[in-house]
Design a protein around this motif. Structure first.
Motif, PDB file in Angstrom:
ATOM      1  N   THR A  92       0.832  -1.194   0.000  1.00 27.86           N
ATOM      2  CA  THR A  92       0.000   0.000   0.000  1.00 27.86           C
ATOM      3  C   THR A  92       0.873   1.252   0.000  1.00 27.86           C
ATOM      4  N   THR A  93       1.911   1.253   0.802  1.00 33.73           N
ATOM      5  CA  THR A  93       2.800   2.411   0.922  1.00 33.73           C
ATOM      6  C   THR A  93       3.655   2.588  -0.324  1.00 33.73           C
ATOM      7  N   VAL A  94       4.204   1.497  -0.820  1.00 32.42           N
ATOM      8  CA  VAL A  94       5.055   1.579  -2.015  1.00 32.42           C
ATOM      9  C   VAL A  94       4.253   2.059  -3.221  1.00 32.42           C
ATOM     10  N   ALA A  95       3.044   1.533  -3.373  1.00 31.60           N
ATOM     11  CA  ALA A  95       2.213   1.931  -4.517  1.00 31.60           C
ATOM     12  C   ALA A  95       1.642   3.332  -4.349  1.00 31.60           C
ATOM     13  N   GLY A  96       1.264   3.679  -3.129  1.00 30.48           N
ATOM     14  CA  GLY A  96       0.536   4.919  -2.919  1.00 30.48           C
ATOM     15  C   GLY A  96       1.379   6.161  -2.685  1.00 30.48           C
ATOM     16  N   HIS A  97       2.625   5.964  -2.265  1.00 29.39           N
ATOM     17  CA  HIS A  97       3.433   7.132  -1.900  1.00 29.39           C
ATOM     18  C   HIS A  97       4.879   7.041  -2.398  1.00 29.39           C
ATOM     19  N   PRO A  98       5.068   6.816  -3.696  1.00 26.03           N
ATOM     20  CA  PRO A  98       6.431   6.703  -4.233  1.00 26.03           C
ATOM     21  C   PRO A  98       7.066   8.082  -4.446  1.00 26.03           C
ATOM     22  N   PHE A  99       7.448   8.716  -3.354  1.00 24.97           N
ATOM     23  CA  PHE A  99       7.978  10.086  -3.410  1.00 24.97           C
ATOM     24  C   PHE A  99       9.210  10.180  -4.293  1.00 24.97           C
ATOM     25  N   GLU A 102       8.487  11.380  -7.871  1.00 24.39           N
ATOM     26  CA  GLU A 102       7.785  12.651  -8.053  1.00 24.39           C
ATOM     27  C   GLU A 102       8.764  13.767  -8.403  1.00 24.39           C
ATOM     28  N   GLY A 103       8.498  14.474  -9.498  1.00 23.48           N
ATOM     29  CA  GLY A 103       9.357  15.561  -9.944  1.00 23.48           C
ATOM     30  C   GLY A 103       9.048  16.898  -9.304  1.00 23.48           C
ATOM     31  N   ASP A 104       7.786  17.142  -9.010  1.00 28.28           N
ATOM     32  CA  ASP A 104       7.375  18.410  -8.404  1.00 28.28           C
ATOM     33  C   ASP A 104       7.772  18.413  -6.922  1.00 28.28           C
ATOM     34  N   PRO A 105       8.546  19.426  -6.486  1.00 26.77           N
ATOM     35  CA  PRO A 105       9.017  19.448  -5.095  1.00 26.77           C
ATOM     36  C   PRO A 105       7.888  19.434  -4.054  1.00 26.77           C
ATOM     37  N   GLY A 106       6.811  20.141  -4.302  1.00 28.54           N
ATOM     38  CA  GLY A 106       5.683  20.165  -3.362  1.00 28.54           C
ATOM     39  C   GLY A 106       5.007  18.810  -3.256  1.00 28.54           C
ATOM     40  N   LYS A 107       4.770  18.189  -4.406  1.00 27.98           N
ATOM     41  CA  LYS A 107       4.141  16.873  -4.404  1.00 27.98           C
ATOM     42  C   LYS A 107       5.083  15.826  -3.806  1.00 27.98           C
ATOM     43  N   ARG A 108       6.379  15.962  -4.099  1.00 26.37           N
ATOM     44  CA  ARG A 108       7.364  15.036  -3.532  1.00 26.37           C
ATOM     45  C   ARG A 108       7.324  15.114  -2.003  1.00 26.37           C
ATOM     46  N   LEU A 109       7.270  16.336  -1.466  1.00 28.63           N
ATOM     47  CA  LEU A 109       7.228  16.509  -0.023  1.00 28.63           C
ATOM     48  C   LEU A 109       5.978  15.861   0.568  1.00 28.63           C
ATOM     49  N   GLN A 110       4.825  16.081  -0.052  1.00 25.39           N
ATOM     50  CA  GLN A 110       3.584  15.480   0.444  1.00 25.39           C
ATOM     51  C   GLN A 110       3.654  13.955   0.420  1.00 25.39           C
ATOM     52  N   GLN A 111       4.158  13.408  -0.666  1.00 32.71           N
ATOM     53  CA  GLN A 111       4.290  11.943  -0.753  1.00 32.71           C
ATOM     54  C   GLN A 111       5.275  11.416   0.290  1.00 32.71           C
ATOM     55  N   LYS A 112       6.342  12.167   0.510  1.00 33.85           N
ATOM     56  CA  LYS A 112       7.344  11.763   1.498  1.00 33.85           C
ATOM     57  C   LYS A 112       6.736  11.764   2.902  1.00 33.85           C
TER      58      LYS A 112
END
Length: 137
Positions: A92-99, A102-112
């Motif tokens: 669930t974590t690997v599929a749902g939050h592969p930070f 993610e190229g966008d810094p804001g989205k990367r932070l949220q996923q992280k």
């Protein structure tokens, strides 16, 4: 005594996110299926008997979260329930939050943030699985 009180309070709190998200996932698996498909289908290829349909796999995972969460919250087979939830949390974590993708810094932070939140929950589940509660005499 204190350990029993803490466990009785902590188990439902730990289980609550699994029951809540699991119910939502069971009702609307099509929302998560596209994101989950790469990981879910890879697992289905390796595990005999699992369907090769991402929507059904997501619904099954939601049912596992609800069932495991209810068992954990109720204190019924809590160690087994915690281990099952922990195992289901990995894909669930690997599929749902592969930070890391993610190229966008804001989205990367949220996923992280969500990735490490799940990692923390995983740790809590391992602790819950390791705790041995003595039966009242």
């Amino acid at each position: 005594m204190l350990r029993r009180v803490l466990a009785a309070a902590g188990r439902p709190l730990l289980a609550s996110s699994f029951v809540s998200s699991g119910l939502q996932t069971m009702r609307h698996p099509e929302i998560l299926a596209p994101v989950a498909a790469p990981v879910a289908l890879a697992i289905a290829e390796r595990v005999p008997g699992l369907p090769r349909d991402a929507v059904r796999l997501v619904r099954i995972n939601g049912a596992v979260h609800v069932g495991g969460g209810v068992l954990l919250a109720a204190g019924r087979l809590p160690r087994l329930a915690a281990l099952i939830l922990a195992a289901s949390l990995v894909p669930t974590t690997v599929a749902g939050h592969p930070f890391w993708t993610e190229g966008d810094p804001g989205k990367r932070l949220q996923q992280k943030i969500h990735f490490f939140k799940n990692l923390s929950i995983f740790g809590g589940l391992l602790v819950a699985a390791a705790v041995h509660e003595e039966r009242p005499r």
